[in-house]
Design a protein around this motif. Structure first.
Motif, PDB file in Angstrom:
ATOM      1  N   GLU A  18       0.915  -1.045  -0.080  1.00  0.00           N
ATOM      2  CA  GLU A  18       0.270   0.138  -0.181  1.00  0.00           C
ATOM      3  C   GLU A  18       0.768   1.177  -0.015  1.00  0.00           C
ATOM      4  O   GLU A  18       2.150   1.155   0.395  1.00  0.00           O
ATOM      5  CB  GLU A  18      -0.817   0.077   1.286  1.00  0.00           C
ATOM      6  N   GLN A  22      -1.246   6.395   2.819  1.00  0.00           N
ATOM      7  CA  GLN A  22      -2.310   5.652   3.308  1.00  0.00           C
ATOM      8  C   GLN A  22      -2.020   4.939   4.502  1.00  0.00           C
ATOM      9  O   GLN A  22      -3.154   5.032   5.582  1.00  0.00           O
ATOM     10  CB  GLN A  22      -2.824   4.752   2.133  1.00  0.00           C
ATOM     11  N   LYS A  69      -9.063   3.059 -11.968  1.00  0.00           N
ATOM     12  CA  LYS A  69      -8.782   2.065 -10.836  1.00  0.00           C
ATOM     13  C   LYS A  69      -7.383   1.532 -10.850  1.00  0.00           C
ATOM     14  O   LYS A  69      -6.785   1.454  -9.757  1.00  0.00           O
ATOM     15  CB  LYS A  69      -9.782   0.847 -10.738  1.00  0.00           C
ATOM     16  N   MET A  72      -5.363   4.391 -10.113  1.00  0.00           N
ATOM     17  CA  MET A  72      -5.557   4.827  -8.688  1.00  0.00           C
ATOM     18  C   MET A  72      -5.463   6.314  -8.865  1.00  0.00           C
ATOM     19  O   MET A  72      -4.732   7.154  -7.917  1.00  0.00           O
ATOM     20  CB  MET A  72      -4.370   4.714  -7.767  1.00  0.00           C
ATOM     21  N   SER A  73      -6.241   6.770 -10.001  1.00  0.00           N
ATOM     22  CA  SER A  73      -6.414   8.151 -10.190  1.00  0.00           C
ATOM     23  C   SER A  73      -7.869   8.656 -10.366  1.00  0.00           C
ATOM     24  O   SER A  73      -8.511   7.768 -11.006  1.00  0.00           O
ATOM     25  CB  SER A  73      -5.644   8.559 -11.265  1.00  0.00           C
ATOM     26  N   ALA A  88      -2.768   8.753  -6.367  1.00  0.00           N
ATOM     27  CA  ALA A  88      -2.183   8.194  -5.044  1.00  0.00           C
ATOM     28  C   ALA A  88      -0.757   8.427  -5.338  1.00  0.00           C
ATOM     29  O   ALA A  88      -0.039   8.358  -4.082  1.00  0.00           O
ATOM     30  CB  ALA A  88      -2.629   6.552  -5.060  1.00  0.00           C
ATOM     31  N   PRO A 116      -5.252   7.194  -1.475  1.00  0.00           N
ATOM     32  CA  PRO A 116      -5.818   6.050  -2.058  1.00  0.00           C
ATOM     33  C   PRO A 116      -7.135   5.603  -1.655  1.00  0.00           C
ATOM     34  O   PRO A 116      -8.188   5.298  -2.645  1.00  0.00           O
ATOM     35  CB  PRO A 116      -4.662   4.768  -1.947  1.00  0.00           C
ATOM     36  N   ARG A 120     -10.547   5.304  -4.300  1.00  0.00           N
ATOM     37  CA  ARG A 120     -11.449   4.289  -4.282  1.00  0.00           C
ATOM     38  C   ARG A 120     -12.895   4.526  -4.074  1.00  0.00           C
ATOM     39  O   ARG A 120     -13.910   3.875  -4.629  1.00  0.00           O
ATOM     40  CB  ARG A 120     -10.895   2.923  -3.509  1.00  0.00           C
TER      41      ARG A 120
END
Length: 561
Positions: A18, A22, A69, A72-73, A88, A116, A120
């Motif tokens: 991760e 986060q 996804k 992650m944007s 992220a 992040p 999501r």
């Protein structure tokens, strides 16, 4: 943060795979605002907290859901020449380049730091809402017809074990599209002749698949945000514990579709993305097929009809789950039943209801096992006994004893071919001479797809086809080899419906002698085949190929040489 805290956060970030900021927020080492602000100041970049941000769906959808996804944007704003994107990892050069390509380099990408988990959540919020609306529109089609159909399921239900959809339940169905979604899935499966419904959670969506004619077919998926609600509804209907999500559970749903009674056997198991459900559809009112419709060749049908009219002995049907063993046995029972015969069955579950036959369902949780019911059967003065499955030594021993003491016994075993059923009984601890004296007939069977009648066309057999048929003792005179071109009726597969192929081993004096001597399944098979006493599954299958019923590929894929 202290050096020790940073060290723990780095280790945890590596372990979880991760982003560090986060993990820092998750471990409550810093609040979200402070963590983002510190990182943004250190690297000279802006940051955004998405929790309370109202995003324009049209802007968000500049990137496809899968791309957003994966990177992650999420796009958060657009002006004349630039696109603001919460990321992220704002320093992911490959991601930035992919975004530029997506916008045809017409927009300058302005990255911002974001958590992040918040990215999501916003993606689920935007795309999940859109998917829910699609599902809702789908469910609202033919609304009056749908409600009427649901009422038909239950308005005449008599059994307390079946669902009674009262007026309040109808109102509930009108109010909640989760409930309507569950009914839609079940209705669609029944209409499409499915035997099983699979609802499986994955990372991005919940797959819905129906098993039709033995094969799984994908249907409209369920958006991930709806999965838990759908599973909970199914668990409520099948009287499971909806709070328990850690262990497998089993249940049942009794339904009524007009005059048809349908039972769903429900199995729920936990998986890494949520609970997975399989519902087996059992049509209680389904008519028992006559023996002539089961796919037996004329020769095999004559043998089978002769054997099921014997006064005592054992008849076994072998094959994997879903090969039609129960259908064959119940068709036999339905053929020979008459008022002067007492017929008892023990099953798990009871799949067909036959008038004039006493049927008992196994309930292992209270100790009502196959063996216990069988022992009780012998005190019920039966003429014919059907045992749903030979599962253990005790059940097999009682069944063999019943066959030797003047009862006709039917049962099933899970073996690959007919001769292997003999060794299975011996493995259960039954003496070979008792097996030889009790068993009359063993049938191995499989189901193969039939060529679609709507688009069937005969083809000229090749030399290779003729050679294969001859090697398997199939006459090559008057061949009608065919294939399906593919049409809407068969979903362009060229195949529709299934039929059975069979391998019959009659236990005559020669076979009895081999069994008593302890011959192996392979030795019995070779002897029976060479003596012309048995046609193998593959030989029977190729016979159906020669008659234009199925294809070479089907037979080869379902049988062993």
């Amino acid at each position: 943060m202290t050096e020790e805290q940073i060290g723990r956060a780095v280790i945890e970030a590596v372990r979880r795979g991760e982003y560090l900021h986060q993990v820092i927020a998750d471990m409550h080492l810093l609040d979200v605002t402070t963590a983002l602000q510190a990182a943004a100041e250190e690297w000279g970049i802006g940051y955004v907290e998405l929790v309370d941000e109202e995003l324009d769906p049209d802007v968000v959808k500049i990137f496809p859901e899968a791309m957003a996804k994966r990177l992650m944007s999420i796009p958060i704003g657009r002006d004349e020449g630039s696109l603001s994107v919460a990321m992220a990892d704002p320093f992911d050069l490959f991601a930035l380049r992919e975004m530029e390509i997506r916008t045809h380099s017409k927009l300058k990408i302005q990255p911002y730091f974001a958590l992040p988990s918040e990215i999501r959540r916003k993606l689920e919020e935007i795309y999940g809402r859109e998917n829910e609306e699609v599902i809702y529109d789908f469910l609202m089609q033919d609304e009056a017809e749908e409600i009427s159909e649901i009422e038909e399921y239950f308005e005449e239900t008599e059994s307390a074990s079946e669902i009674d959809l009262t007026r309040s339940a109808v109102e509930e169905a009108q109010q909640s599209y989760i409930i309507r979604l569950v009914w839609r899935i079940i209705l669609q499966a029944i209409k499409e002749r499915a035997s099983d419904i699979h609802i499986e959670p994955f990372q991005r969506e919940s797959a819905v698949r129906f098993r039709i004619d033995g094969d799984l077919h994908y249907k409209h998926p369920i958006p991930r945000p709806l999965h838990n609600a759908v599973i909970s509804r199914i668990k409520i209907l099948s009287k499971m514990n909806i709070a328990e999500k850690r262990i497998p559970q089993d249940g049942r749903i009794g339904l009524k579709v007009g005059s048809r009674k349908v039972e769903l056997r429900v199995s729920v198991v936990p998986s890494i993305f949520g609970e997975s459900v399989v519902m087996r559809i059992l049509d209680k009112s389904q008519a028992i097929m006559p023996l002539s419709d089961l796919g037996f060749s004329d020769e095999n049908l004559a043998i089978f009809e002769e054997m099921i009219r014997k006064p005592y002995g054992m008849i076994l049907v072998s094959g994997p789950t879903g090969s039609g063993k129960s259908t064959t046995l119940f068709s036999a029972l339905n053929t020979i039943k008459r008022p002067e015969l007492k017929i008892l069955t023990v099953e798990d579950p009871v799949e067909y209801n036959i008038e004039g036959i006493v049927q008992i369902q196994v309930k292992e949780e209270i100790g009502l096992t196959f063996a216990r019911v069988l022992r009780a059967f012998l005190r019920q003065d039966p003429d014919i006994i059907m045992v749903g499955e030979m599962r253990d030594q005790e059940t097999a021993a009682i069944a063999v004893r019943a066959a030797l003491t003047g009862h006709l016994v039917f049962s099933t075993v899970h073996t690959n071919d007919a001769p292997s059923s003999i060794t299975r009984l011996v493995d259960f601890g039954i003496d070979p001479f008792l097996v030889a004296d009790s068993v009359l007939l063993i049938i191995a069977q499989r189901l193969v797809h039939k060529i679609c009648e709507n688009c069937k066309e005969e083809i000229e057999p090749t030399e290779e086809m003729i050679r294969i048929l001859q090697e398997h003792r199939v006459s090559t005179e008057n061949l009608h080899i065919a294939r399906g071109k593919g049409c809407k009726e068969c979903n362009f597969t060229g195949l529709k419906g299934r039929t059975a192929i069979h391998e019959l081993l009659v236990v005559d004096e020669d076979i009895k002698e081999l069994i008593a001597k302890g011959a192996t399944a392979m030795e019995i098979k070779e002897f029976a085949r060479n003596a012309g006493k048995m046609r193998t599954l593959r030989e029977d299958g190729f016979e159906k190929v020669a008659r234009g019923i199925t294809t070479f590929e089907e037979v080869i894929s379902r049988t062993l040489e």
